[in-house]
Design a protein around this motif. Structure first.
Motif, PDB file in Angstrom:
ATOM      1  N   MET A 194      36.335  38.260  30.221  1.00  0.00           N
ATOM      2  CA  MET A 194      36.971  37.727  31.429  1.00  0.00           C
ATOM      3  C   MET A 194      36.743  36.219  31.547  1.00  0.00           C
ATOM      4  O   MET A 194      37.614  35.489  32.030  1.00  0.00           O
ATOM      5  CB  MET A 194      36.439  38.465  32.664  1.00  0.00           C
ATOM      6  CG  MET A 194      36.724  39.968  32.618  1.00  0.00           C
ATOM      7  SD  MET A 194      36.018  40.908  33.989  1.00  0.00           S
ATOM      8  CE  MET A 194      37.215  40.555  35.283  1.00  0.00           C
ATOM      9  N   LEU A 195      35.584  35.754  31.089  1.00  0.00           N
ATOM     10  CA  LEU A 195      35.325  34.310  31.088  1.00  0.00           C
ATOM     11  C   LEU A 195      36.255  33.605  30.102  1.00  0.00           C
ATOM     12  O   LEU A 195      36.685  32.466  30.356  1.00  0.00           O
ATOM     13  CB  LEU A 195      33.863  34.040  30.704  1.00  0.00           C
ATOM     14  CG  LEU A 195      32.797  34.423  31.737  1.00  0.00           C
ATOM     15  CD1 LEU A 195      31.405  34.296  31.135  1.00  0.00           C
ATOM     16  CD2 LEU A 195      32.913  33.534  32.983  1.00  0.00           C
ATOM     17  N   ALA A 196      36.549  34.264  29.003  1.00  0.00           N
ATOM     18  CA  ALA A 196      37.457  33.684  28.011  1.00  0.00           C
ATOM     19  C   ALA A 196      38.864  33.516  28.582  1.00  0.00           C
ATOM     20  O   ALA A 196      39.646  32.674  28.117  1.00  0.00           O
ATOM     21  CB  ALA A 196      37.493  34.554  26.757  1.00  0.00           C
ATOM     22  N   GLU A 197      39.186  34.319  29.615  1.00  0.00           N
ATOM     23  CA  GLU A 197      40.481  34.215  30.292  1.00  0.00           C
ATOM     24  C   GLU A 197      40.453  33.183  31.420  1.00  0.00           C
ATOM     25  O   GLU A 197      41.405  33.083  32.197  1.00  0.00           O
ATOM     26  CB  GLU A 197      40.873  35.581  30.855  1.00  0.00           C
ATOM     27  CG  GLU A 197      41.079  36.647  29.776  1.00  0.00           C
ATOM     28  CD  GLU A 197      41.258  38.044  30.371  1.00  0.00           C
ATOM     29  OE1 GLU A 197      41.237  38.156  31.626  1.00  0.00           O
ATOM     30  OE2 GLU A 197      41.410  39.005  29.608  1.00  0.00           O
ATOM     31  N   LYS A 198      39.328  32.430  31.513  1.00  0.00           N
ATOM     32  CA  LYS A 198      39.147  31.357  32.508  1.00  0.00           C
ATOM     33  C   LYS A 198      39.103  31.872  33.941  1.00  0.00           C
ATOM     34  O   LYS A 198      39.475  31.179  34.888  1.00  0.00           O
ATOM     35  CB  LYS A 198      40.271  30.301  32.408  1.00  0.00           C
ATOM     36  CG  LYS A 198      40.483  29.736  31.017  1.00  0.00           C
ATOM     37  CD  LYS A 198      39.284  28.972  30.511  1.00  0.00           C
ATOM     38  CE  LYS A 198      39.551  28.347  29.147  1.00  0.00           C
ATOM     39  NZ  LYS A 198      38.356  27.684  28.573  1.00  0.00           N
ATOM     40  N   LYS A 199      38.599  33.086  34.123  1.00  0.00           N
ATOM     41  CA  LYS A 199      38.466  33.612  35.482  1.00  0.00           C
ATOM     42  C   LYS A 199      37.204  33.048  36.121  1.00  0.00           C
ATOM     43  O   LYS A 199      36.193  32.829  35.441  1.00  0.00           O
ATOM     44  CB  LYS A 199      38.402  35.139  35.463  1.00  0.00           C
ATOM     45  CG  LYS A 199      39.718  35.800  35.061  1.00  0.00           C
ATOM     46  CD  LYS A 199      39.650  37.314  35.228  1.00  0.00           C
ATOM     47  CE  LYS A 199      41.002  37.943  34.892  1.00  0.00           C
ATOM     48  NZ  LYS A 199      41.005  39.407  35.108  1.00  0.00           N
TER      49      LYS A 199
ATOM     50  N   ALA B  25      33.176  38.907  39.755  1.00  0.00           N
ATOM     51  CA  ALA B  25      32.283  39.734  40.571  1.00  0.00           C
ATOM     52  C   ALA B  25      33.090  40.690  41.449  1.00  0.00           C
ATOM     53  O   ALA B  25      32.776  41.888  41.545  1.00  0.00           O
ATOM     54  CB  ALA B  25      31.388  38.844  41.425  1.00  0.00           C
ATOM     55  N   ASN B  26      34.148  40.177  42.085  1.00  0.00           N
ATOM     56  CA  ASN B  26      34.966  41.010  42.966  1.00  0.00           C
ATOM     57  C   ASN B  26      35.708  42.088  42.185  1.00  0.00           C
ATOM     58  O   ASN B  26      35.760  43.255  42.588  1.00  0.00           O
ATOM     59  CB  ASN B  26      35.970  40.137  43.730  1.00  0.00           C
ATOM     60  CG  ASN B  26      35.287  39.240  44.747  1.00  0.00           C
ATOM     61  OD1 ASN B  26      34.220  39.587  45.261  1.00  0.00           O
ATOM     62  ND2 ASN B  26      35.879  38.089  45.031  1.00  0.00           N
ATOM     63  N   GLU B  27      36.280  41.675  41.052  1.00  0.00           N
ATOM     64  CA  GLU B  27      37.086  42.600  40.264  1.00  0.00           C
ATOM     65  C   GLU B  27      36.237  43.726  39.674  1.00  0.00           C
ATOM     66  O   GLU B  27      36.686  44.876  39.596  1.00  0.00           O
ATOM     67  CB  GLU B  27      37.781  41.816  39.141  1.00  0.00           C
ATOM     68  CG  GLU B  27      38.888  42.575  38.453  1.00  0.00           C
ATOM     69  CD  GLU B  27      39.667  41.705  37.489  1.00  0.00           C
ATOM     70  OE1 GLU B  27      40.107  42.232  36.449  1.00  0.00           O
ATOM     71  OE2 GLU B  27      39.826  40.500  37.760  1.00  0.00           O
ATOM     72  N   ARG B  28      35.003  43.407  39.318  1.00  0.00           N
ATOM     73  CA  ARG B  28      34.131  44.405  38.690  1.00  0.00           C
ATOM     74  C   ARG B  28      33.163  45.047  39.698  1.00  0.00           C
ATOM     75  O   ARG B  28      32.322  45.862  39.316  1.00  0.00           O
ATOM     76  CB  ARG B  28      33.331  43.775  37.547  1.00  0.00           C
ATOM     77  CG  ARG B  28      34.187  43.184  36.436  1.00  0.00           C
ATOM     78  CD  ARG B  28      33.359  42.880  35.216  1.00  0.00           C
ATOM     79  NE  ARG B  28      32.734  44.084  34.693  1.00  0.00           N
ATOM     80  CZ  ARG B  28      31.650  44.103  33.916  1.00  0.00           C
ATOM     81  NH1 ARG B  28      31.049  42.970  33.588  1.00  0.00           N
ATOM     82  NH2 ARG B  28      31.150  45.246  33.494  1.00  0.00           N
ATOM     83  N   GLU B  29      33.271  44.628  40.960  1.00  0.00           N
ATOM     84  CA  GLU B  29      32.406  45.147  42.022  1.00  0.00           C
ATOM     85  C   GLU B  29      30.929  44.924  41.685  1.00  0.00           C
ATOM     86  O   GLU B  29      30.092  45.815  41.780  1.00  0.00           O
ATOM     87  CB  GLU B  29      32.686  46.636  42.265  1.00  0.00           C
ATOM     88  CG  GLU B  29      34.094  46.913  42.749  1.00  0.00           C
ATOM     89  CD  GLU B  29      34.344  48.384  43.032  1.00  0.00           C
ATOM     90  OE1 GLU B  29      33.485  49.209  42.630  1.00  0.00           O
ATOM     91  OE2 GLU B  29      35.362  48.711  43.658  1.00  0.00           O
ATOM     92  N   LEU B  30      30.647  43.680  41.279  1.00  0.00           N
ATOM     93  CA  LEU B  30      29.284  43.257  40.970  1.00  0.00           C
ATOM     94  C   LEU B  30      28.870  42.146  41.907  1.00  0.00           C
ATOM     95  O   LEU B  30      29.713  41.503  42.546  1.00  0.00           O
ATOM     96  CB  LEU B  30      29.188  42.747  39.519  1.00  0.00           C
ATOM     97  CG  LEU B  30      29.596  43.706  38.401  1.00  0.00           C
ATOM     98  CD1 LEU B  30      29.631  42.964  37.072  1.00  0.00           C
ATOM     99  CD2 LEU B  30      28.633  44.886  38.324  1.00  0.00           C
ATOM    100  N   THR B  31      27.572  41.893  42.000  1.00  0.00           N
ATOM    101  CA  THR B  31      27.120  40.733  42.766  1.00  0.00           C
ATOM    102  C   THR B  31      27.280  39.482  41.913  1.00  0.00           C
ATOM    103  O   THR B  31      27.318  39.546  40.666  1.00  0.00           O
ATOM    104  CB  THR B  31      25.638  40.867  43.163  1.00  0.00           C
ATOM    105  OG1 THR B  31      24.832  40.850  41.971  1.00  0.00           O
ATOM    106  CG2 THR B  31      25.391  42.157  43.925  1.00  0.00           C
TER     107      THR B  31
END
Length: 570
Positions: A485-490, A496-502
């Motif tokens: 996801m970081l490689a997609e420049k998110k 965090a929101n998309e994966r429901e993580l802190t």
């Protein structure tokens, strides 16, 4: 106790301490039991207290296998972290018998740590989690190297204690097998016993005197007398002597040197900590023909800490040294990495070719060796047991060249001398009980231990469950999903929101990716952090990368999450 009696006792499945004088065949007997377990498909862990000892039994260090590493103390949180480690969990789950060789060099606190982890991994109610534990060694040999303080928050209860003095030993209810036969220092061709055997017995019994020194003086600066032209192994008490000799021998080789420089990354204080634990020097100078020793375990199992050999050549493509080991293998020694991690994130790393010169080695490193010829200097022996270890490496007095001797070299630790009498008494009692055990009943009991407890023939449901787990599809590690996801420049917030993580969890993924050099381009994240350059500059002044001093420096202007992120992206 004879070797056969000890083997019979081992097969009865109880925790056992296998001991005896140097050369009494402890390692040989251990290998007999290992062969017995292998023949019947019993899973075991073969470990030792040092890398050198591990090479002799084809195992790994107990520190690596159990997860205690170089730690001097483990908190409850540390134990829980180890328990969740999949590799370590697998080590314990598949093991029925845990073998630890050269236990004399294991600190009392370290054996306690292994026992705590075993309970946490397997069964809290049983000593060592229910494993059969085989300890092997001789406490008359060198004790573990100790520090003045171990970082117990002021508690130095374990300071300079031997392994048999810890609670884990008492709770383990170990049988004692004290071997009394002698296989290394045998009788001479003339039929009389080798004088070296009497010398070793005098030292071991605490009865070394001027009379003991008489035969030793006949070997003062006298070259070893062996049937073959063997270059003697040089043993010294201190590293400074070893380093001096190795450098002198290297200069004798009239060939071009190749120098390998250690690469370092991370905070200065943490890098220095790693360098102190690494036996490979910052500047490693090598030549073709140089005698060397590997100082790290290979991840692929090609070599272990203590494997010795000679530089055969340097690889034409990479330039790295090709080592011909004393076992006849050819290994290209490529750089290895030592790392220091904190909460899953790498804080410092050093990288170097895992070798050091080895014409001479310390007496500590010689434990477990058997030598036909040795050149030994005991003039500055500083620890009881040092002379006993060094002299007992040699097969006969004729194979010894003695360069010097002091009184400390002929002493043994008084505490060990006293406790050894108890070991012998307990061994005699075990031997008597074994002889009173009817042969048929003994064999039946041994078969029950082997086929029911170790092989688990009755535990078919557990076997089936484990087989089902093996064929389950492996899940992608959570930090690698974040990397995609970081490689997609998110943004971190969107991840965090998309994966429901802190947000803190996502930052911990960034730290882990950074430490393993798997982090995608993060310039887009750096640009969003206000005062990134100022925070980075402050961290660059830090020796250990601690968060709190930087947090206070900016008077709480930046959150700990922001500081963690900058530190990971540096």
């Amino acid at each position: 106790m004879t070797q056969q009696e000890a083997l019979d006792l081992l097969k009865l499945g109880g925790n056992t301490f296998l001991t005896g004088a140097a050369g009494s065949g402890k390692t040989y007997l251990l290998n007999q039991y290992i062969d017995h377990l292998r023949t019947h498909g019993v899973n075991m862990a073969i470990t030792a207290s040092t890398g050198i000892a591990a090479t002799h039994i084809g195992g790994q260090t107990i520190h690596s296998w159990s997860g205690i590493g170089i730690n001097d103390y483990l908190s409850d949180e540390d134990i829980q972290k180890i328990v969740t480690n999949k590799r370590l969990k697998a080590n314990f789950n598949k093991t029925k018998v845990l073998i630890i060789d050269e236990v004399s060099m294991l600190h009392a606190r370290q054996l306690d740590m292994v026992e705590r982890i075993s309970r946490a991994m397997l069964d809290e109610e049983q000593s060592f989690g229910g494993l059969q534990v085989i300890l092997c060694g001789d406490f008359f040999q060198l004790p573990p190297i100790t520090k003045s303080s171990y970082g117990f928050g002021g508690n130095e209860e374990y300071e300079k204690k031997f392994a048999y003095e810890c609670p884990a030993w008492e709770q383990g209810n170990f049988n004692i097998c004290y071997l009394h036969e002698q296989f290394r220092q045998k009788n001479t061709k003339k039929g009389s016993s080798d004088p070296l055997l009497s010398i070793l017995n005098d030292i071991r019994n605490g009865e070394a005197s001027e009379k003991t020194k008489i035969p030793l003086r006949t070997r003062y600066k006298k070259d070893p007398e062996t049937e073959e032209d063997i270059s003697p192994t040089k043993l010294f008490s201190r590293n400074v002597n070893v380093d001096s000799i190795n450098q002198r021998e290297l200069k004798k080789i009239q060939k071009q040197s190749k120098i390998f420089t250690m690469e370092t990354h991370g905070f200065k204080k943490l890098v220095e900590t790693l360098q102190r634990s690494c036996l490979s020097p910052e500047e490693l100078e090598l030549k073709t023909g140089a005698e060397v020793m590997f100082v790290k375990n290979s991840n692929e199992g090609k070599y272990v800490n203590g494997t010795r050999g000679v530089i055969e050549s340097f690889d034409q493509d990479s330039g790295y040294p090709v080592v011909r080991t004393f076992d006849g293998l050819y290994i290209t020694a490529t750089p290895e990495e030592w790392r220091l991690e904190e909460d899953g994130a790498v804080r410092a790393t050093i990288k170097q070719v895992p070798l050091r010169l080895a014409w001479a080695i310390t007496i500590h490193k010689s434990q477990g060796m058997t030598l036909d010829a040795a050149e030994i200097d005991l003039s500055d022996a500083f620890e009881p047991g040092m002379g006993y270890v060094a002299l007992s490496r040699v097969r006969s007095l004729d194979g010894l060249k003695l360069l010097g001797l002091n009184d400390t070299a002929l002493r043994v630790h008084p505490t060990v001398l006293e406790h050894d009498k108890k070991f012998q008494e307990w061994s005699d009692l075990a031997c008597t009980a074994l002889k009173e055990f009817p042969t048929t009943k003994k064999q039946t009991k041994q078969e029950e231990i082997l086929f029911e407890r170790f092989c688990g023939l009755r535990d078919t449901k557990l076997v089936q469950k484990r087989q089902e787990n093996k064929i389950k599809k492996k899940k992608t590690p959570t930090h690698l999903i974040t990397a995609e996801m970081l490689a997609e420049k998110k943004s971190l917030e969107d991840i965090a929101n998309e994966r429901e993580l802190t947000l803190g969890t996502v930052i911990s993924h960034v730290e882990k990716l950074s430490g393993s050099k798997m982090l995608p381009d993060m310039d887009y994240v750096k640009k969003k952090i206000k005062s990134f350059a100022s925070i980075k500059k402050e961290f660059s002044k830090s020796n250990d990368g601690a968060l709190t001093p930087v947090f206070k420096k900016f008077k709480g202007k930046y959150s700990f999450e922001t500081l963690r992120l900058v530190r990971a992206l540096m």
